[in-house]
Design an enzyme around this catalytic site. Structure first.
Site, PDB file in Angstrom:
ATOM      1  N   LYS A 115       0.830  -1.205   0.000  1.00 39.77           N
ATOM      2  CA  LYS A 115       0.000   0.000   0.000  1.00 39.77           C
ATOM      3  C   LYS A 115       0.866   1.257   0.000  1.00 39.77           C
ATOM      4  CE  LYS A 115      -4.528   1.172   1.429  1.00 39.77           C
ATOM      5  NZ  LYS A 115      -5.495   1.278   2.470  1.00 39.77           N
ATOM      6  N   LYS A 198     -11.977  -4.158 -11.569  1.00 39.82           N
ATOM      7  CA  LYS A 198     -12.630  -4.059 -10.265  1.00 39.82           C
ATOM      8  C   LYS A 198     -13.231  -2.647 -10.118  1.00 39.82           C
ATOM      9  CE  LYS A 198     -11.675  -4.722  -5.422  1.00 39.82           C
ATOM     10  NZ  LYS A 198     -11.227  -3.860  -4.432  1.00 39.82           N
ATOM     11  N   LYS A 201     -13.160   3.886  -7.369  1.00 38.91           N
ATOM     12  CA  LYS A 201     -13.183   5.319  -7.725  1.00 38.91           C
ATOM     13  C   LYS A 201     -11.901   5.726  -8.432  1.00 38.91           C
ATOM     14  CE  LYS A 201     -14.343   7.024  -3.743  1.00 38.91           C
ATOM     15  NZ  LYS A 201     -15.215   6.390  -2.824  1.00 38.91           N
TER      16      LYS A 201
END
Ligand code: SF4
Length: 330
Positions: A115, A198, A201
């Site tokens: 991440k 997928k 946003k």
């Protein structure tokens, strides 16, 4: 009904909710509220780990999230629904847990480095103490309420395993105050976005949960279909079509028939999309009417969240009393 246990779960307020979020978590929560004692939190402190540079949109995002949850059917009487930062005990327990957690435990969480890299590439500087300690705050969120069950997807299992290790360490060092929370794996279906990836946003391929009927129709018209089906007379392959994946979620009664017509080239993509759009519009109609009623009454949202925070605080304060005694504080 017998209550199966206590659940804690939260979501970061990070902008408009989309249908993928609904099927990814909220749909499951709505079922869980019938079986468990549930505590659901809008985790704004977690949101700060990646939006600390400009948190100005947080109030709007929190309000949107509350509207989405309530209009989708989360019941503020059955569940405790509140904003994380309104219960200061989350921050307090986070600090105390950080005293006992070895740094290496946090650094080895598999999603941490991924991440960090992902958001780093997106131009966000999140190499912060807060981001590293994210699982610590998540642990505090759960155990503050002595929740014994946490609904998670596969990717969150390592986080929960870390929470269990922190709980064991606390219970061994001081006193066995906390239950070790167990995972309740949700087999949430992954809804594709309108481009087939997928729904997210960041890809700009979402259908917003609050989209109007015309916006829904416009988004469905843009959906990618079977790339091999160029003309209406070409035989279709519904299993590779995004529209068909949506029919499976929103149009169970007709999905088989649509698949057969697609394969036989007796249904065109334009009509197929129109049928899907109307099913989504129907699906969201009740949600939208509840949302509109709530939007007209912002005071009601504030009252619900304040009532939730009050109930959460009562439980959290009692836990912190025990924690402080165990740690010889105060
Ligand atoms: S008819 Fe429907 S399922 Fe078949 S390719 Fe077109 S949009 Fe997809």
């Amino acid at each position: 009904m017998t209550c199966k246990g206590r659940i804690f779960s939260g979501m970061q307020p990070s902008g408009k909710f989309h249908l993928g979020n609904y099927f990814g978590a909220l749909e499951n929560w709505i079922k869980l509220q019938e079986e468990y004692e549930c505590i659901f939190s809008i985790v704004d402190l977690h949101a700060l780990t990646s939006t600390y540079e400009d948190p100005s949109k947080l109030p709007e995002h929190i309000n949107d999230m509350a509207l989405d949850w309530l209009s989708a059917g989360l019941d503020p009487e059955k569940n405790i629904i509140f904003i994380q930062s309104h219960v200061k005990e989350h921050a307090e327990l986070h600090l105390l847990l950080s005293m006992i957690t070895p740094l290496s435990w946090l650094e080895r969480v598999p999603t941490y480095k991924d991440k960090l890299q992902q958001l780093g590439l997106a131009g966000k500087e999140i190499n912060t103490y807060g981001f590293l300690g994210y699982p610590e705050l998540m642990t505090a969120d759960i155990i503050l309420y002595k929740a014994d069950t946490v609904p998670v997807g596969e990717d969150q299992i390592p986080h929960l395993e870390l929470s269990r290790e922190i709980v064991r360490r606390f219970n061994n060092l001081y006193r066995p105050i906390f239950p070790e929370p167990v995972a309740r794996l949700s087999k949430a279906p992954v809804l594709p976005g309108i481009d087939g990836r997928k729904m997210s946003k960041s890809y700009g391929n979402e259908i917003s949960f609050s989209a109007t009927p015309d916006e829904i129709r416009a988004r469905v018209r843009m959906m990618v279909t079977d790339p091999q089906r160029v003309k209406k007379t070409d035989l279709g392959h519904p299993e590779v079509c995004t529209v068909y994946a949506f029919h499976k979620m929103f149009n169970l009664a007709e999905v088989e028939e649509i698949g057969n017509h697609c394969r036989a080239a007796t249904l065109g993509c334009v009509d197929c999309k129109k049928r899907l759009a109307e099913r989504i519009v129907e699906f969201l109609a009740d949600v939208h009417s509840r949302r509109q009623a709530l939007e007209k009454n912002p005071r009601r949202i504030r009252e619900i969240l304040a009532y939730g925070a009050e109930r959460a605080r009562t439980v959290a304060a009692a836990t912190m009393e025990e924690v402080k005694q165990a740690m010889h504080l105060g």
